[in-house]
Design an enzyme around this catalytic site. Structure first.
Site, PDB file in Angstrom:
ATOM      1  N   TYR A  16       0.863  -1.181   0.000  1.00 49.26           N
ATOM      2  CA  TYR A  16       0.000   0.000   0.000  1.00 49.26           C
ATOM      3  C   TYR A  16       0.895   1.226   0.000  1.00 49.26           C
ATOM      4  CZ  TYR A  16      -3.692   3.139   1.798  1.00 49.26           C
ATOM      5  OH  TYR A  16      -4.601   4.148   1.974  1.00 49.26           O
ATOM      6  N   TYR A 170     -11.652  -3.619   7.638  1.00 53.24           N
ATOM      7  CA  TYR A 170     -10.312  -3.325   8.160  1.00 53.24           C
ATOM      8  C   TYR A 170     -10.369  -2.237   9.227  1.00 53.24           C
ATOM      9  CZ  TYR A 170      -5.546  -1.744   8.619  1.00 53.24           C
ATOM     10  OH  TYR A 170      -4.346  -1.386   9.164  1.00 53.24           O
ATOM     11  N   HIS A 171     -10.974  -1.100   8.889  1.00 51.82           N
ATOM     12  CA  HIS A 171     -10.976   0.026   9.821  1.00 51.82           C
ATOM     13  C   HIS A 171     -11.893  -0.216  11.016  1.00 51.82           C
ATOM     14  CE1 HIS A 171      -8.344   2.616   7.552  1.00 51.82           C
ATOM     15  NE2 HIS A 171      -9.014   2.338   6.463  1.00 51.82           N
ATOM     16  N   LYS A 535     -10.234  17.923  16.228  1.00 54.52           N
ATOM     17  CA  LYS A 535      -9.530  17.251  15.138  1.00 54.52           C
ATOM     18  C   LYS A 535      -9.432  18.214  13.957  1.00 54.52           C
ATOM     19  CE  LYS A 535      -9.342  13.179  13.881  1.00 54.52           C
ATOM     20  NZ  LYS A 535      -7.894  13.024  14.181  1.00 54.52           N
ATOM     21  N   ASP A 539      -7.931  14.770   8.598  1.00 54.86           N
ATOM     22  CA  ASP A 539      -7.705  13.439   9.165  1.00 54.86           C
ATOM     23  C   ASP A 539      -8.985  12.915   9.801  1.00 54.86           C
ATOM     24  OD1 ASP A 539      -6.626  11.145  10.374  1.00 54.86           O
ATOM     25  OD2 ASP A 539      -6.071  12.273  12.169  1.00 54.86           O
ATOM     26  N   HIS A 541      -9.176   9.766  11.209  1.00 49.77           N
ATOM     27  CA  HIS A 541      -8.894   8.744  12.216  1.00 49.77           C
ATOM     28  C   HIS A 541      -9.279   9.309  13.581  1.00 49.77           C
ATOM     29  CE1 HIS A 541      -6.047   6.726   9.277  1.00 49.77           C
ATOM     30  NE2 HIS A 541      -6.765   5.730   9.753  1.00 49.77           N
TER      31      HIS A 541
END
Length: 661
Positions: A16, A170-171, A535, A539, A541
């Site tokens: 990746y 995945y996340h 935040k 981003d 996350h």
């Protein structure tokens, strides 16, 4: 003498990657392909993922940091320069802007003379998990599902070898999901997508099994690799069941659970990072050992991803791991070594039973979209992640080098002048912005305007937007312009944070001590300590920010947390309006220098110099020094896993500042 067993073909080997610019990423792809990589996996930067051009104010500091910036067809052409797209298998990790990036890819292939039907690859195109974990969504759920439907309905006819949706759990694991939650939430997402495609009427009933057969998945594998093996076997059996019973797919080949994988990055440690090599190997075994549930494509993180961006050599090391397992071991010479295992069967059946219960619960709510909008799934993930972090803090979950066996000699892998990872040159953003402006100046703006008008008309009418998007790509439209048109048509969305209603049992001795400290300091202040968790930038996350917000709340502080993607101006304005005692900033995209510098300048201009600012994220030691020079009071990185200690430090900081004032 018996013949040697015949080996089956290995999975696709991917890494990746993408950073800085299309040209730099192209060089990286060429290098990786010469080293044995068999499929490309493209990482895009956050402006590209969220539909902004590189010169948009929200893109400041984010360009080229976590992936490659792609603003127009020229960038996409440069990204694949010299790489024959008719022969490549390209995975693009892109979601909200997946229709646009696929349109650019098809246009770039057409410029090469490659027919659409020859193209092979994947767009992730899973927006539901973006609302839950990664945060790169743009539009509300209904128009987002419409865009996914458009991509699926277009590709099954025009690009039949393409995987138009890569349902991504995945996340979810990165956000703290249990194996049951991974199974249920990913399968609920696939059901929501397929139900929407079916209801759209774009696919004739006779062709619908083909659509089901092109759905793929992207999963995560953690260190509990026996459980992970069972999870993957449960995935394959549950998906076969859903495809057969819900969608009537009779062809077993079209019911296969087709998935790619990147193993867990969340568990990679900043402390003793060399240990991450063993973690990555063990996690890879979970998705390769069981033949009946083996991944079709594997990309592995590099050992140093808890420190920063991996270098080409670091990616090569992860690629070599795949090659050793595939070519030096006898793994590919045998059938499924777990068939008939009573322990494996027992665990698989237990996971399936719990996942069916959770799927039924989501179905009763009205499906995955309703479970997002009510914040049910997000709330459950926040709670699961809090339990995981509490177990690490208490030592119930051992992490070698972090909460046990912490004594270590200095790592020789970190002794180089680069600190053991790659930094993106700040000049890359300026160069990308200059190139973008030159592109706009050189194109036929009348043709661009005409193409955008056609895109808007198709979006408003309900017509499939893919052909109009491809026409926009050829006309020189930019990512930001495509995104702006669809924002105008569909509007934007802010997903629930899941923080307010998350119920966490924080009955530890450590948090009781922090609560006493908060109460005492609040009494001296004359009101409860108030913390703003912000935040800034693009981003998405949000896991760390959410856990800080939840722990601060449970420690007795008043918490202001408005979710992701705030500008520095919005954060400082909130600090003024809410009269907060401390500001906490969470940034994991590598854009901390630019964004924190902006916040600190605005804090001073607003007369908030006495309000301490703390910053958390993946922040190299040299950058930590710069942040402290900006006036940041504390910097926390992944090595600071004890949230109660962080809370205690924040209380002390607020107390000291208030007394000094």
């Amino acid at each position: 003498m018996s013949a040697a067993p015949k080996k089956e073909q290995p999975w696709l080997f991917r890494t990746y990657s993408g950073h800085s610019s299309a040209k730099a990423s192209n060089e990286l792809y060429r290098t990786n392909l010469t080293r044995g990589q068999t499929g490309l996996s493209v990482a895009f930067d956050l402006p590209t993922q969220t539909g902004y051009d590189s010169d948009h104010p929200l893109a400041k500091g984010e360009v080229g940091k976590v992936g490659v910036p792609i603003s127009h067809l020229g960038d996409m052409t440069a990204l694949f320069d010299g790489l024959p797209l008719a022969e490549m298998n390209t995975s693009m990790t892109i979601n909200a802007t997946a229709p646009w990036l696929l349109a650019l890819y098809i246009a770039a292939a057409e410029r090469q003379g490659a027919p659409r039907a020859a193209l092979q690859g994947t767009v992730q195109n899973d927006i539901i998990k973006e609302y839950l974990s990664r945060g790169t969504y743009i539009f509300p759920p209904e128009p987002s599902l419409r865009l996914i439907t458009d991509v699926i309905s277009f590709t099954y006819r025009e690009v039949p070898k393409w995987n138009p949706t890569n349902v991504c759990s995945y996340h979810l694991q990165e956000a703290g999901a249990t194996p049951v939650q991974e199974l249920a939430y990913a399968l609920a997402t696939a059901i929501a997508v397929l139900d929407h495609v079916k209801a759209s009427g774009q696919v004739p009933a006779a062709d619908f099994p083909q659509v089901v057969g092109r759905i793929s998945f992207f999963v995560n594998a953690g260190l509990r690799f026996i459980t992970e093996i069972c999870k993957m076997r449960a995935f394959t059996e549950l998906w076969d069941e859903i495809a057969r019973d819900r969608y009537g797919v009779e062809d077993a080949k079209l019911r296969r659970f087709r998935y790619g994988v990147q193993v867990n990055s969340l568990g990679l440690t900043e402390q003793q990072p060399e240990n991450n090599v063993y973690r990555i190997l063990l996690e890879m075994l979970a998705v390769t050992l069981s033949k009946n549930a083996r991944a079709r494509a594997v990309q592995l993180p590099a050992w140093n991803e808890a420190l920063g961006l991996p270098r080409p050599w670091d990616q090569q090391w992860s690629l070599r791991l795949q090659q050793i397992v595939a070519f030096e071991t006898d793994l590919l010479e045998f059938g499924d070594i777990f068939d008939g295992s009573t322990e494996i069967t027992k665990k698989v059946e237990a996971l399936k039973a719990e996942a069916r219960e959770e799927l039924a619960r989501i179905e009763q709510m009205g499906g995955a979209v309703a479970a997002v909008e009510s914040s049910y799934m997000k709330q459950r993930l926040v709670e699961s992640n809090a339990r995981r972090l509490s177990a690490i803090e208490s030592g119930d979950q051992v992490v070698v080098g972090v909460n046990k066996y912490t004594e270590s000699a200095p790592s020789p892998l970190l002794s180089g002048s680069d600190g053991g990872f790659m930094s993106v040159d700040d000049k890359a953003e300026a160069e990308q912005v200059a190139a973008l402006k030159a592109w706009r100046a050189a194109r036929d703006n009348a043709a661009t305007a005409k193409a955008l008008a056609a895109l808007e008309a198709d979006a408003r009418s309900g017509k499939n937007i893919m052909e109009a998007s491809i026409a926009c790509a050829h006309a020189g439209v930019t990512t930001g312009e495509w995104g702006e048109v669809l924002r105008k048509v569909f509007g934007e969305f802010r997903a629930p944070t899941g923080v307010a209603r998350a119920a966490i049992d924080q009955g530890s001795v450590a948090i009781e001590e922090v609560r006493r400290q908060v109460a005492a300091a609040s009494q001296r202040l004359g009101r409860r300590i108030k913390i703003l968790v912000g935040k800034p930038g693009l981003d998405g996350h949000s896991n760390g920010a959410e856990q800080i917000a939840v722990r601060a709340r449970d420690a007795g502080m008043e918490v202001v947390y408005e979710g992701i993607r705030l500008t520095p101006a919005q954060i400082v304005n909130a600090a003024v309006e809410e009269s907060v005692h401390v500001v906490g900033l969470s940034i994991l995209s590598g854009s901390h220098i630019a964004l924190v510098g902006d916040v600190m300048a605005r804090m001073r201009a607003a007369g908030l110099s006495d309000v301490p600012v703390v910053v958390g994220g993946i922040i190299p030691a040299e950058d930590e020094k710069r942040l402290l020079e900006f006036g940041v009071a504390r910097v926390y990185t992944p090595k600071d896993y004890d949230l109660n200690a962080i809370m205690a430090g924040i209380v002390t900081l607020v107390d000291q500042r208030s007394q000094a004032a």
